[in-house]
Motif scaffolding. Structure first.
Motif, PDB file in Angstrom:
ATOM      1  N   GLY A 393      -8.963 -12.444   6.491  1.00 29.05           N
ATOM      2  CA  GLY A 393      -8.436 -12.259   5.143  1.00 29.05           C
ATOM      3  C   GLY A 393      -8.593 -10.836   4.655  1.00 29.05           C
ATOM      4  O   GLY A 393      -7.684 -10.270   4.037  1.00 29.05           O
ATOM      5  N   ALA A 394      -9.745 -10.232   4.924  1.00 32.32           N
ATOM      6  CA  ALA A 394      -9.982  -8.856   4.485  1.00 32.32           C
ATOM      7  C   ALA A 394      -9.004  -7.896   5.143  1.00 32.32           C
ATOM      8  O   ALA A 394      -8.437  -7.007   4.479  1.00 32.32           O
ATOM      9  N   THR A 395      -8.791  -8.051   6.450  1.00 32.75           N
ATOM     10  CA  THR A 395      -7.846  -7.172   7.138  1.00 32.75           C
ATOM     11  C   THR A 395      -6.409  -7.512   6.771  1.00 32.75           C
ATOM     12  O   THR A 395      -5.534  -6.647   6.792  1.00 32.75           O
ATOM     13  N   PHE A 396      -6.156  -8.779   6.409  1.00 27.98           N
ATOM     14  CA  PHE A 396      -4.821  -9.169   5.938  1.00 27.98           C
ATOM     15  C   PHE A 396      -4.454  -8.380   4.682  1.00 27.98           C
ATOM     16  O   PHE A 396      -3.345  -7.845   4.573  1.00 27.98           O
ATOM     17  N   PHE A 397      -5.387  -8.280   3.738  1.00 21.40           N
ATOM     18  CA  PHE A 397      -5.081  -7.570   2.501  1.00 21.40           C
ATOM     19  C   PHE A 397      -4.886  -6.080   2.747  1.00 21.40           C
ATOM     20  O   PHE A 397      -4.069  -5.440   2.074  1.00 21.40           O
ATOM     21  N   ARG A 398      -5.612  -5.511   3.696  1.00 26.20           N
ATOM     22  CA  ARG A 398      -5.386  -4.102   4.014  1.00 26.20           C
ATOM     23  C   ARG A 398      -3.984  -3.907   4.600  1.00 26.20           C
ATOM     24  O   ARG A 398      -3.283  -2.949   4.284  1.00 26.20           O
ATOM     25  N   SER A 399      -3.565  -4.832   5.465  1.00 27.38           N
ATOM     26  CA  SER A 399      -2.233  -4.748   6.066  1.00 27.38           C
ATOM     27  C   SER A 399      -1.147  -4.901   5.014  1.00 27.38           C
ATOM     28  O   SER A 399      -0.162  -4.151   4.996  1.00 27.38           O
ATOM     29  N   ILE A 400      -1.315  -5.898   4.134  1.00 24.46           N
ATOM     30  CA  ILE A 400      -0.331  -6.104   3.074  1.00 24.46           C
ATOM     31  C   ILE A 400      -0.317  -4.908   2.130  1.00 24.46           C
ATOM     32  O   ILE A 400       0.739  -4.488   1.627  1.00 24.46           O
ATOM     33  N   GLY A 401      -1.492  -4.323   1.890  1.00 24.91           N
ATOM     34  CA  GLY A 401      -1.554  -3.113   1.076  1.00 24.91           C
ATOM     35  C   GLY A 401      -0.739  -1.990   1.687  1.00 24.91           C
ATOM     36  O   GLY A 401      -0.052  -1.243   0.974  1.00 24.91           O
ATOM     37  N   GLY A 402      -0.818  -1.872   3.023  1.00 26.61           N
ATOM     38  CA  GLY A 402       0.003  -0.875   3.703  1.00 26.61           C
ATOM     39  C   GLY A 402       1.482  -1.121   3.486  1.00 26.61           C
ATOM     40  O   GLY A 402       2.260  -0.191   3.233  1.00 26.61           O
TER      41      GLY A 402
END
Length: 655
Positions: A393-402
């Motif tokens: 989930g944490a890396t998901f939000f970073r990806s979506i942020g990108g």
């Protein structure tokens, strides 16, 4: 585990992951050339966003389908989809085609990154897995640095099409090796896959990204298209919340958002991804159009940012591992990144490239102090049952942020450019036959203008790029404020061994909670095995004074019957003559007996008892490393499985 073809399998897996990771950044320096060829500057952001969205949203499906139906066949499918998308991208005749084919490529790329890491656990023994995890983490690090540079090299010396065509021969090699060398995986894990959650979350995210891309630019904010997308996003989010409450294995459990560390880290990660990929996408345009540098050189000028990010990720991870303190890294990191964004917002057509490189280094240092640490914060704050989904989930939000960063900043860039160009055209007369719209469709058209006119339009492009960072800087400052609300807890042992690659990769790796703990455990054990492991295990097992070589022999003969002496020497990678004195000592002390022809060895009762004590000591030592997770049946089973593998008492025989 000495498996035939293991080296080839690892190379093929790393190659597949490298291709998928490179395609997150390799297109950045090629984008100006792509736009000049295909047109559609207003759609430039989607060349990056299409790939990242598809890879991010599909990640949970690849991980669970691989568990359920076999990772080999799913990995092969991911390679085929990725290669098909790459070939189609290279053949694209319009920006719309390229964006659609990038989404196909991203769908395969998400599978490559998730499944490659999972397959390592299938083919490599726990004893060696920590080392190979380090290799895969290095793949992310290398790809983040060389991606923009390679993109520029291909454009300068071949064509932009080769940014995608290069995947075909390398991917074909990986495909053939996996087909020929990777054994089929018989183990299966049943899942109740949250298809509804994935579809609804992906749909809502896409609607929101489209709103940020089109709103106020392609369409007015009050037009039916934007209003319809907003309504659809609200409906899809409501549907996703309802689906997650009912799902047995939700893609992102709603209860996680009640955890302050997870909630704050997710928001900060979103902003960090927003800033990093926004900068990577639009700075090459500034360099190539305003300063007239080649695509290759524009990749070189991005190196300070990527080098700063990588270096500080490694340094912060090392310091946190040693001190157990992590809270002030994201605070300092977002403050430095905010300063870097602000400095980049001051760039003009007269700014020197050395000055810009210094600003990028500052931004990279700030991002490096933040990205890796956010994964650690989340892993350290949740219970064991939520560890897997919280990490992804944490890396998901970073990806979506990108994805949002590229889309939103692209909208800012396009709107500012359109306004500035219109102002220049009101006071300027273009040469006969020169289409005003061409300035926005094809940035290279500026080079065909008289020098005084070209200077006006170079200022326009420089101002549009600066506007991107004028928007990004205050958003990063919001992240700085939010980092103060991230709590600090005592750092768990396995969390100290967090993988650097996890902090740099844009796409999350979908793993279970048990797999996350196992990754940390084998990395700790890998370091432990290089520091007098057998001598310490011997002391704990009551074998004080015994040479490590003797302890090694007892560990490998434990639980076995007769073992060929030549096989034991081969496992030790020594000659029989070199190993014989240690065996002689064990025979004399009553731990080992030889066959009459001295070709076979086995433990005596005393030796088997010593081997059992070694195994017990190994398990107890590992148990101390996971004790801070609390008692859990899955962790007990993990220790039972890992302890003999690390000690070498089982699962380490020649194949």
């Amino acid at each position: 585990m000495r498996q035939r073809g293991l080296g080839l399998i690892i190379v093929a897996l790393m190659l597949g992951m490298l291709l998928a990771a490179l395609d997150q950044t390799i297109v950045s320096t090629a984008l100006p050339t792509i736009v000049s060829d295909l047109g559609g500057l207003e759609h430039l952001a989607w060349v990056v966003t299409g790939y990242m969205l598809a890879a991010t949203v599909s990640t949970p499906l690849w991980g669970k389908l691989g568990d359920q139906y076999g990772r080999k066949r799913l990995f092969l499918a991911a390679i085929v989809i990725f290669l098909a998308g790459s070939a189609l991208c290279g053949l694209s005749q319009s920006m719309g085609q390229l964006i659609a084919f990038r989404a196909i490529q991203g769908l395969g790329g998400g599978g490559l990154m998730v499944l490659a890491q999972a397959i390592v656990g299938d083919v490599v023994s726990a004893r060696d897995r920590g080392k190979y995890q380090g290799f895969f983490g290095a793949v992310f690090a290398v790809s983040s640095i060389v991606g923009p540079l390679l993109g520029g090299l291909f454009v300068d010396h071949l064509s932009w099409h080769w940014v995608f065509y290069v995947n075909l021969p390398l991917g074909a090699v990986a495909l053939l090796v996996i087909v020929a060398a990777l054994p089929g995986d018989a183990s299966r894990t049943r899942h109740t896959i949250d298809y509804a959650g994935v579809a609804l979350l992906g749909g809502a995210t896409t609607c929101l990204v489209l709103i940020t891309t089109w709103g106020g630019n392609t369409y007015a904010w009050t037009e039916p298209v934007i209003i319809g997308l907003a309504v659809a996003a609200v409906v899809l989010v409501a549907g996703w919340i309802r689906a997650e409450r009912r799902a047995r294995e939700p893609v992102l459990p709603l209860g996680l958002f009640r955890n302050r560390a997870f909630a704050m880290s997710s928001v900060v990660g979103f902003v960090v991804g927003f800033g990093m990929f926004g900068a990577l996408t639009y700075l090459p345009l500034y360099l190539q159009i305003v300063h007239g540098v080649t695509p290759t050189l524009s990749g070189v000028f991005l190196l300070p940012m990527m080098a700063g990010t990588l270096t500080l990720s490694i340094v912060s991870g090392f310091v946190i591992s040693k001190t157990g303190k992590y809270r002030y890294f994201p605070i300092a990191g977002t403050a430095i990144a905010s300063a870097g964004m602000f400095l980049l917002s001051t760039l003009t057509e007269h700014s020197g490239t050395a000055v810009m490189a210094a600003y990028l280094l500052i931004l990279g240092i700030g991002l490096g102090m933040t990205m890796q640490v956010l994964v650690i914060v989340v892993q350290n704050a949740v219970d064991f049952k939520d560890l897997g989904v919280a990490t992804s989930g944490a890396t998901f939000f970073r990806s979506i942020g990108g994805s949002f960063g590229v889309a939103t900043l692209g909208s800012v860039f396009a709107a500012t450019l359109s306004t500035d160009v219109a102002q220049v055209l009101r006071t300027t007369t273009l040469p006969p036959g020169f289409d005003p719209a061409q300035i926005q469709r094809d940035p290279t058209a500026i080079q065909r203008l008289p020098s005084d006119l070209a200077a006006d339009f170079l200022h326009v492009y420089a101002d549009a790029i600066a506007a991107v960072f004028r928007v990004a800087a205050p958003i990063m400052l919001v992240a700085f404020v939010l980092t103060w609300f991230i709590p600090e807890h005592r750092l768990r042992q396995t969390t100290r061994a967090s993988d650097i690659g996890e902090g740099l990769g844009a796409t999350s790796a979908e793993r279970s909670s048990l797999a996350e703990v196992e990754r940390g455990l084998v990395r700790l054990a890998d370091a432990d095995l290089r520091k007098g492991y057998y001598a310490r295990m011997g002391d704990l097992a009551g074998l004080e004074g015994m040479r490590p070589e003797g302890v090694w022999i007892i560990a490998r003969l434990g639980g076995e019957g007769w073992v060929k002496a030549v096989d034991l020497a081969e496992r030790a990678q020594v000659s029989r003559a070199r190993g014989r004195p240690y065996v002689d000592r064990l025979v004399a002390d009553g731990y080992v007996e030889r066959s009459a022809d001295e070709e076979w060895l086995r433990l005596t009762e005393r030796g088997q008892a010593a081997a059992l004590r070694l195994l017990r000591s190994s398990r107890e030592a590992l148990g101390r490393l996971v004790a801070d997770w609390g008692p859990h049946p899955q962790l007990e089973e993990l220790l039972d499985r890992i302890a003999p593998e690390l000690l070498g008492a089982a699962g380490d025989r020649p194949r």
